[in-house]
Enzyme design. Structure first.
Site, PDB file in Angstrom:
ATOM      1  N   GLU A 116       0.811  -1.215   0.000  1.00 30.84           N
ATOM      2  CA  GLU A 116       0.000   0.000   0.000  1.00 30.84           C
ATOM      3  C   GLU A 116       0.851   1.274   0.000  1.00 30.84           C
ATOM      4  O   GLU A 116       0.500   2.260  -0.645  1.00 30.84           O
ATOM      5  CB  GLU A 116      -0.891  -0.026   1.245  1.00 30.84           C
ATOM      6  CG  GLU A 116      -2.036   0.926   1.252  1.00 30.84           C
ATOM      7  CD  GLU A 116      -2.947   0.669   2.445  1.00 30.84           C
ATOM      8  OE1 GLU A 116      -3.277   1.657   3.122  1.00 30.84           O
ATOM      9  OE2 GLU A 116      -3.324  -0.484   2.694  1.00 30.84           O
ATOM     10  N   ASP A 117       1.976   1.245   0.707  1.00 29.68           N
ATOM     11  CA  ASP A 117       2.712   2.480   0.968  1.00 29.68           C
ATOM     12  C   ASP A 117       4.128   2.553   0.401  1.00 29.68           C
ATOM     13  O   ASP A 117       4.830   3.539   0.636  1.00 29.68           O
ATOM     14  CB  ASP A 117       2.794   2.721   2.478  1.00 29.68           C
ATOM     15  CG  ASP A 117       1.436   3.008   3.099  1.00 29.68           C
ATOM     16  OD1 ASP A 117       0.498   3.354   2.359  1.00 29.68           O
ATOM     17  OD2 ASP A 117       1.314   2.866   4.322  1.00 29.68           O
TER      18      ASP A 117
END
Length: 179
Positions: free
Chosen positions: A66-67
Site C-alpha cells: 500500500e505504501d
C-alpha cells in the site's frame, strides 16, 4: 514457532524496515514509520498471544504494498503465497478515493479471514494508541475524533476474533465516550 525468530522472520523484518526506511509517521516527532509495523507484529505476539509466524510476518508487511514500491508479486516471491494472501487481504486499493477506501474497510472487515482480522485489530490498536497521545500534523481535533468513530465501525465488524485485543480496543473506545 520456536522461542526465537526464524531466519525468514528476520528477513521479513529487514525487508519491511528497508521498504519503509524513508517514511515517517504524521505525529509531531515524525516517528519512523517502520515502528508502526513492528508494533503491530509485537502486539499480535505479546498481547494477543499469536504464535502463527505467517501472521506475525504479514503484520510486518501489512502496509508494504500500500505504501511503498513493493508489489504483491515481490511479497509472494520473497515470503510465499500464504503471507502474500494475508497482506492482500489487509491492503487498501490506493487507486480508490480515500473515503471509498475507508467505507470498504468497514464493509469488508467482517468478510476477511480470522488471520487477517487479527492483523487489522492490531493495526487499529496501534493507530488508536498513537492517536490517544498525538494529534497528527495537520489534523484538527474533529478529524482525530472522526478517526476514532470510523475505527470503531471497522473494529465492530472484526469482533469475535481475539478477546485480548478487543478488550484493549474497547477500553480506548470507552475513554473516548464511544461505548
Amino acid at each position: 514457532m520456536a522461542n526465537y525468530p526464524s531466519p525468514k522472520f528476520m528477513e521479513c523484518l529487514q525487508y519491511a524496515a528497508f521498504k519503509h526506511r524513508e517514511q515517517r509517521r504524521k505525529d509531531p516527532k515524525e516517528t519512523p514509520y517502520v515502528n508502526h509495523v513492528i508494533n503491530v507484529s509485537t502486539i499480535l505476539s505479546v498481547e494477543a498471544c499469536i504464535t502463527d509466524e505467517a501472521v506475525l510476518m504479514a503484520a510486518l508487511l501489512h502496509d508494504v504494498v500500500e505504501d511503498t514500491d513493493a508489489t504483491f508479486a515481490d511479497v509472494e516471491q520473497l515470503f510465499g503465497a500464504d503471507i502474500c494472501g494475508l497482506v492482500r487481504e489487509v491492503t487498501d486499493d490506493k487507486s480508490l478515493e480515500k473515503q471509498e477506501r475507508k467505507r470498504l474497510q468497514i464493509e469488508n472487515a467482517a468478510k476477511t479471514s480470522r488471520r487477517a482480522k487479527l492483523i487489522k485489530l492490531a493495526d487499529k490498536l496501534d493507530n488508536l494508541r498513537d492517536l490517544q497521545v498525538n494529534t497528527p500534523t495537520g489534523w484538527t481535533e474533529e478529524r482525530r475524533d472522526q478517526y476514532f468513530v470510523w475505527a470503531k465501525k471497522v473494529v465492530d465488524n472484526l469482533r469475535g476474533t481475539n478477546a485480548n485485543l478487543e478488550l484493549k480496543l474497547d477500553e480506548i473506545f470507552r475513554q473516548r465516550g464511544l461505548l
